[in-house]
Scaffold this motif. Structure first.
Motif, PDB file in Angstrom:
ATOM      1  N   GLY A  82      -0.816   9.826   8.483  1.00  0.00           N
ATOM      2  CA  GLY A  82      -0.203   9.915   7.164  1.00  0.00           C
ATOM      3  C   GLY A  82       0.717   8.749   6.892  1.00  0.00           C
ATOM      4  O   GLY A  82       1.270   8.148   7.822  1.00  0.00           O
ATOM      5  N   TYR A  83       0.888   8.437   5.629  1.00  0.00           N
ATOM      6  CA  TYR A  83       1.744   7.307   5.257  1.00  0.00           C
ATOM      7  C   TYR A  83       3.214   7.557   5.595  1.00  0.00           C
ATOM      8  O   TYR A  83       4.007   6.629   5.693  1.00  0.00           O
ATOM      9  N   TRP A  84       3.570   8.823   5.818  1.00  0.00           N
ATOM     10  CA  TRP A  84       4.955   9.155   6.152  1.00  0.00           C
ATOM     11  C   TRP A  84       5.377   8.549   7.491  1.00  0.00           C
ATOM     12  O   TRP A  84       6.589   8.445   7.789  1.00  0.00           O
ATOM     13  N   THR A  85       4.427   8.115   8.317  1.00  0.00           N
ATOM     14  CA  THR A  85       4.754   7.591   9.654  1.00  0.00           C
ATOM     15  C   THR A  85       5.336   6.181   9.622  1.00  0.00           C
ATOM     16  O   THR A  85       5.879   5.714  10.626  1.00  0.00           O
ATOM     17  N   MET A 137       3.735   3.168  -7.383  1.00  0.00           N
ATOM     18  CA  MET A 137       4.169   1.939  -8.060  1.00  0.00           C
ATOM     19  C   MET A 137       2.931   1.102  -8.381  1.00  0.00           C
ATOM     20  O   MET A 137       2.273   0.579  -7.493  1.00  0.00           O
ATOM     21  N   ALA A 138       2.624   0.960  -9.671  1.00  0.00           N
ATOM     22  CA  ALA A 138       1.392   0.297 -10.100  1.00  0.00           C
ATOM     23  C   ALA A 138       1.580  -1.208 -10.225  1.00  0.00           C
ATOM     24  O   ALA A 138       2.708  -1.713 -10.341  1.00  0.00           O
ATOM     25  N   LYS A 191       0.835  -1.213   0.000  1.00  0.00           N
ATOM     26  CA  LYS A 191       0.000   0.000   0.000  1.00  0.00           C
ATOM     27  C   LYS A 191       0.867   1.260   0.000  1.00  0.00           C
ATOM     28  O   LYS A 191       0.557   2.229  -0.700  1.00  0.00           O
ATOM     29  N   TYR A 192       1.943   1.268   0.806  1.00  0.00           N
ATOM     30  CA  TYR A 192       2.831   2.428   0.887  1.00  0.00           C
ATOM     31  C   TYR A 192       3.422   2.730  -0.493  1.00  0.00           C
ATOM     32  O   TYR A 192       3.436   3.888  -0.942  1.00  0.00           O
ATOM     33  N   ALA A 193       3.920   1.670  -1.158  1.00  0.00           N
ATOM     34  CA  ALA A 193       4.537   1.865  -2.468  1.00  0.00           C
ATOM     35  C   ALA A 193       3.524   2.359  -3.492  1.00  0.00           C
ATOM     36  O   ALA A 193       3.850   3.166  -4.372  1.00  0.00           O
ATOM     37  N   THR A 194       2.285   1.902  -3.366  1.00  0.00           N
ATOM     38  CA  THR A 194       1.245   2.328  -4.297  1.00  0.00           C
ATOM     39  C   THR A 194       0.828   3.773  -4.047  1.00  0.00           C
ATOM     40  O   THR A 194       0.718   4.583  -4.984  1.00  0.00           O
TER      41      THR A 194
END
Length: 431
Positions: free
Chosen positions: A386-389, A265-266, A257-260
């Protein structure tokens, strides 16, 4: 004393099957939950922790049960046989129910496959120390983990090339391929490993080398107990196991999920970074096993935890999936190998042979407890902060793991009593 590499490699097929399953599960289930059933990150974290919730009581239970089993196929093999077959069948139901868009059916399939995996995971892992003398268990565990990494990297390759372009849950081909890998690994294990014979050989070898077990008999109960200082070390290493799994599992379970979301990244392209991490582990396992025999298990674990914390701290700095990300995951693989090769052998080093399944279950109780909490806690932070965490979260728990691991004083491999090993030659005449 020399490790039988071929035998250990064949024993490792049980772990190859396990790691193949979890590699697929950890990568496709979060995507199915998010993009097929529109489940939020916090609730998705709850679902992803179900396997670890089951593991909290099922892994110790089936580990201890397997300690008491006596059969023509041994203590562990019957559990491995039944569990692998059931898990490989139920795995196929996951993509079928996903493409049918039936959430209830998907959750039922999820529960069935997780229960199946939980019945044989501890017995499968216990097989290595069952057949391996204590001083050789880090080297043996390196080979076992190498086999697991091979299974994982094969599945990552399958994910990369067989994942659907759209996140529509059509993973049936992938599930069939992984089920085949699991069943093939089971066949190899059954055809090549005589568990009872290998256990007898291990016991005889330890007697010849005078390797004593670090346990005492309780006079009232007649059961084995640990000295107080060993119990303290056991407590600290089990806490350490929890903390570094809090760190590592947070990243691995949320990385697709983070990479997407963050790096865009698809499809299955994110699997490339994880694949590089597995390659790093594969490269490191055997050297780490050899180094640990010389420097000690604890020192190598502390090195691995330090390196893991540094990698996760660096991971937060990347804004795009450039070449540095792949170098980072390569290093993560080396760090994780340094930890994994030695942590489990340190735990079972403190028990007697008849309790290996019990202590294996204990090891997994603490690792799984962490993996129950960390997807939920990190998932909450991803969704509401946030995904930054993600990477800072992992860094903090890796640092805590270093602190607790530093307190461990037992579980390192003991020097061999070479007099015991050669005393059978003492009466030979020399011309």
């Amino acid at each position: 004393m020399k490790l039988d590499n071929k035998k250990t490699l064949l024993v490792g097929f049980a772990f190859l099957a396990i790691c193949s399953f979890w590699q697929l599960y950890d990568n496709i289930v979060p995507l199915i939950l998010k993009y097929v059933f529109n489940v939020g990150d916090t609730l998705s974290g709850v679902v992803m922790s179900l396997d670890n919730i089951f593991a909290l009581f099922m892994l110790p239970l089936f580990g201890a049960l397997s300690d008491k089993v006596t059969s023509k196929r041994g203590k562990r093999t019957p559990f491995i046989f039944v569990g692998t077959i059931l898990a490989s069948v139920f795995l196929i139901l996951l993509p079928i129910t996903a493409t049918m868009r039936t959430l209830v059916g998907f959750i039922i399939a999820l529960l069935l496959v997780l229960v199946s995996m939980s019945t044989y995971r501890s017995p499968a892992v216990s097989l290595m120390p069952d057949v391996t003398p204590k001083p050789l268990r880090s080297k043996a565990n390196a080979i076992i983990n190498l086999m697991g990494a091979v299974g994982g990297i094969i599945v990552l390759g399958l994910i990369k090339f067989l994942s659907p372009k759209e996140n529509d849950g059509s993973y049936l081909t992938l599930a069939l391929a992984v089920s085949f890998i699991m069943l093939l690994a089971l066949v190899v294990l059954l055809l090549t490993i005589n568990e009872n014979k290998l256990v007898e050989e291990r016991i005889q070898t330890e007697k010849e080398w005078g390797i004593a077990e670090e346990v005492e008999e309780d006079e009232e109960t007649g059961t084995a107990s640990l000295p107080r200082d060993v119990k303290k070390s056991l407590t600290f290493i089990l806490l350490s196991v929890s903390f570094w799994f809090m760190a590592y599992n947070a990243v691995i379970s949320a990385f697709s999920k983070y990479a997407t979301e963050v790096w865009g990244m698809a499809g299955g392209s994110y699997a490339g970074a994880l694949m590089v991490g597995s390659v790093g582990a594969i490269i490191a396992y055997i050297p780490v096993g050899a180094i640990s025999s010389k420097l000690g298990r604890k020192k190598v674990i502390l090195f691995g935890v330090t390196l893991l914390a540094a990698c996760f701290a660096a991971g937060a700095l990347f804004k795009t999936p450039n070449a540095g990300v792949y170098a980072l995951f390569l290093t993560v693989g080396i760090a994780w190998a340094s930890i994994n090769v030695n942590s489990y052998p340190m735990v079972v080093e403190m028990c007697k042979g008849s309790d290996i399944g019990k202590f294996t279950g204990m090891y997994y109780t603490f690792s799984m407890a962490a993996q129950v909490v960390t997807p939920i806690l990190s998932g909450f932070l991803l969704e509401h902060v946030g995904y930054w965490t993600l990477f800072p979260y992992a860094t903090v728990f890796a640092i805590i793991a270093f602190v607790t691991m530093f307190q461990v004083k037992h579980g390192d491999s003991k020097p061999l009593d070479t007099k015991k090993g050669i005393e059978k030659f003492a009466d030979m005449d020399v011309d």
